[in-house]
Each structure stands twice: as structure tokens, then as C-alpha cells.
Motif scaffolding. Structure first.
Motif, PDB file in Angstrom:
ATOM      1  N   ILE A  20       0.756  -0.936  -0.078  1.00 55.37           N
ATOM      2  CA  ILE A  20      -0.214   0.069  -0.322  1.00 55.37           C
ATOM      3  C   ILE A  20       0.643   1.300  -0.118  1.00 55.37           C
ATOM      4  CG2 ILE A  20      -1.941   1.540   1.567  1.00 55.37           C
ATOM      5  CD1 ILE A  20      -3.020  -0.637   2.055  1.00 55.37           C
ATOM      6  N   SER A  21       1.951   1.590   0.815  1.00 53.54           N
ATOM      7  CA  SER A  21       2.916   2.255   0.985  1.00 53.54           C
ATOM      8  C   SER A  21       4.043   2.140  -0.358  1.00 53.54           C
ATOM      9  CB  SER A  21       3.824   2.686   1.957  1.00 53.54           C
ATOM     10  OG  SER A  21       4.720   3.694   2.260  1.00 53.54           O
ATOM     11  N   LEU A  22       4.176   1.484  -0.934  1.00 51.27           N
ATOM     12  CA  LEU A  22       4.794   1.586  -2.234  1.00 51.27           C
ATOM     13  C   LEU A  22       4.030   2.424  -3.242  1.00 51.27           C
ATOM     14  CD1 LEU A  22       6.752  -1.817  -2.468  1.00 51.27           C
ATOM     15  CD2 LEU A  22       7.451   1.356  -2.466  1.00 51.27           C
ATOM     16  N   ILE A  23       2.757   1.538  -3.294  1.00 53.51           N
ATOM     17  CA  ILE A  23       1.745   1.836  -4.464  1.00 53.51           C
ATOM     18  C   ILE A  23       0.959   3.870  -3.931  1.00 53.51           C
ATOM     19  CG2 ILE A  23      -0.671   1.475  -5.255  1.00 53.51           C
ATOM     20  CD1 ILE A  23      -0.252  -0.970  -4.373  1.00 53.51           C
ATOM     21  N   ALA A  24       0.838   3.941  -3.164  1.00 52.59           N
ATOM     22  CA  ALA A  24       0.856   5.124  -2.552  1.00 52.59           C
ATOM     23  C   ALA A  24       2.440   6.215  -3.071  1.00 52.59           C
ATOM     24  CB  ALA A  24       0.420   5.603  -0.980  1.00 52.59           C
ATOM     25  N   ARG A  25       2.742   5.954  -3.004  1.00 52.68           N
ATOM     26  CA  ARG A  25       4.723   6.666  -3.448  1.00 52.68           C
ATOM     27  C   ARG A  25       4.510   6.373  -4.180  1.00 52.68           C
ATOM     28  NH1 ARG A  25       8.677   3.557   0.631  1.00 52.68           N
ATOM     29  NH2 ARG A  25       8.059   4.272   2.274  1.00 52.68           N
ATOM     30  N   SER A  26       4.073   5.790  -5.661  1.00 51.55           N
ATOM     31  CA  SER A  26       4.300   5.432  -7.016  1.00 51.55           C
ATOM     32  C   SER A  26       2.774   6.950  -7.736  1.00 51.55           C
ATOM     33  CB  SER A  26       3.821   4.329  -7.283  1.00 51.55           C
ATOM     34  OG  SER A  26       3.455   4.224  -8.891  1.00 51.55           O
ATOM     35  N   ILE A  27       1.742   6.405  -6.564  1.00 52.34           N
ATOM     36  CA  ILE A  27       0.661   7.889  -7.165  1.00 52.34           C
ATOM     37  C   ILE A  27       1.452   9.605  -7.016  1.00 52.34           C
ATOM     38  CG2 ILE A  27      -1.528   8.549  -6.488  1.00 52.34           C
ATOM     39  CD1 ILE A  27      -1.999   5.678  -6.110  1.00 52.34           C
ATOM     40  N   GLN A  28       1.537   9.205  -6.164  1.00 50.05           N
ATOM     41  CA  GLN A  28       1.921  10.798  -5.246  1.00 50.05           C
ATOM     42  C   GLN A  28       3.010  10.844  -6.450  1.00 50.05           C
ATOM     43  OE1 GLN A  28       3.541  10.272  -1.240  1.00 50.05           O
ATOM     44  NE2 GLN A  28       2.845  11.414  -0.771  1.00 50.05           N
ATOM     45  N   ALA A  29       4.007  10.233  -6.864  1.00 49.09           N
ATOM     46  CA  ALA A  29       5.475  10.630  -8.154  1.00 49.09           C
ATOM     47  C   ALA A  29       4.830  10.654  -9.656  1.00 49.09           C
ATOM     48  CB  ALA A  29       6.810   9.237  -7.810  1.00 49.09           C
ATOM     49  N   GLU A  30       3.365   9.990  -9.842  1.00 54.31           N
ATOM     50  CA  GLU A  30       3.320   9.875 -10.953  1.00 54.31           C
ATOM     51  C   GLU A  30       2.049  11.331 -11.737  1.00 54.31           C
ATOM     52  OE1 GLU A  30       2.807   6.002 -12.290  1.00 54.31           O
ATOM     53  OE2 GLU A  30       4.943   5.787 -11.288  1.00 54.31           O
TER      54      GLU A  30
END
Length: 176
Positions: A20-30
Motif C-alpha cells: 500500500i505504501s509503495l503504491i501510494a508513493r507511486s501515485i504521488q510521484a506520477e
């Protein structure tokens, strides 16, 4: 048996919480949407909190095990502070707090990594969530004094956590 189940369940919960944390970081970045980035940030903060709760469960299970023991290892503080900063930056941002971590270059501490992480996590969580201040700063420095340990003396490492919050109500402290 209870402790074994608790340890297994806590361990199994870590993987989805980390995902969940990794997906959230990805959304933030993209994402180009500020609203979506804010929601992803909130999700990442919640995920960090879940990971902390899971770590507490694992620690409880570990303490209750009959063969629980301390496993000392050398912990590089530069890398440790980098990991801590990435974990706590979202929580600090959520509370409007400037988080500053300042390790001493090349410093290390010999400790049980899990216990040391729990100690720092608890201190930072309390400072960020309960200080009601604007700044939280964790520093590490090697002091001039040395401690004798057997045949060799070792330097003293000072870890200092400072915030500019309201502090503890003196009425809640035990009388001296």
C-alpha cells in the motif's frame, strides 16, 4: 501458541501494508492532480502508521517468547537516519512539522536493531503527534568523553530529540 499466531499474523500483515505504501508513493510521484497526490500522501501516512502497529505486535510477540534474546549488531546511523526519515517524513508533513535528522557522518551504534528502531520510532511518533509544535529534530553526535568497556574504551554517542512543542504539563510529572 498465542504468541506464535500473533507473530505469524503480524508478519503476514506487513507485506500488504508495505505494498500500500509503495503504491501510494507511486501515485504521488506520477500524478498530475494535486488532490490525488494529497490523497495518496494520506494513504502513505496511514500505511506507515499500520506498519508501526504491526511492528509493535511483532515486538510484543518477540518479548513474550521464552527464547527472546537481544541480538547486538552494529547499526550505521547514516543509513538508519535515511530510513527513519523516509518513514516519518509523511507523518511529519501531515502534522505540519518540519522534520530534521542529523546523524554524525560515519557514526554507528551497537544495539539490538529491532529494540533500537522501536525506541527511535516511539520517540519520533510522540514528538510528531503530540508536541503541537512546528519542528522536530533528531541528532546524533560523538562526545569527547569515553566509556571504559572491558579492555578498550569506546566513544559515547549522544542521540538528542528536540521539538518546539508545548512540552509535558508539570502537573502530570511525579513529585521529586
Amino acid at each position: 501458541l498465542r504468541d506464535m499466531v500473533l507473530a505469524a499474523a503480524s508478519h503476514d500483515l506487513r507485506q500488504p501494508a508495505q505494498a500500500i505504501s509503495l503504491i501510494a508513493r507511486s501515485i504521488q510521484a506520477e500524478s498530475t492532480s494535486e488532490g490525488l497526490r494529497d490523497k495518496a500522501h494520506a494513504l502513505e501516512t496511514s500505511s506507515a502508521h499500520i506498519n508501526n502497529l504491526i511492528a509493535r505486535l511483532l515486538n510484543l510477540a518477540r518479548i513474550n517468547e521464552e527464547d527472546a534474546s537481544i541480538h547486538k549488531t552494529w547499526i550505521d546511523l547514516d543509513g538508519f537516519f535515511t530510513d527513519i526519515e523516509s518513514m516519518f517524513r509523511p507523518l511529519a508533513r501531515l502534522h505540519g512539522i518540519s522534520l530534521q535528522l542529523e546523524p554524525t557522518k560515519g557514526a554507528a551504534v551497537q544495539a539490538d536493531r529491532h529494540c533500537f528502531e522501536r525506541l527511535i520510532h516511539n520517540l519520533l511518533t510522540n514528538a510528531i503527534e503530540h508536541s503541537h509544535g512546528m519542528n522536530v529534530r533528531l541528532t546524533a553526535r560523538v562526545l569527547e568523553q569515553r566509556l571504559p568497556t572491558g579492555t578498550a574504551d569506546r566513544p559515547v554517542l549522544e542521540l538528542r530529540l528536540v521539538d518546539d512543542g508545548v512540552g509535558v504539563d508539570p502537573g502530570t510529572l511525579p513529585a521529586e
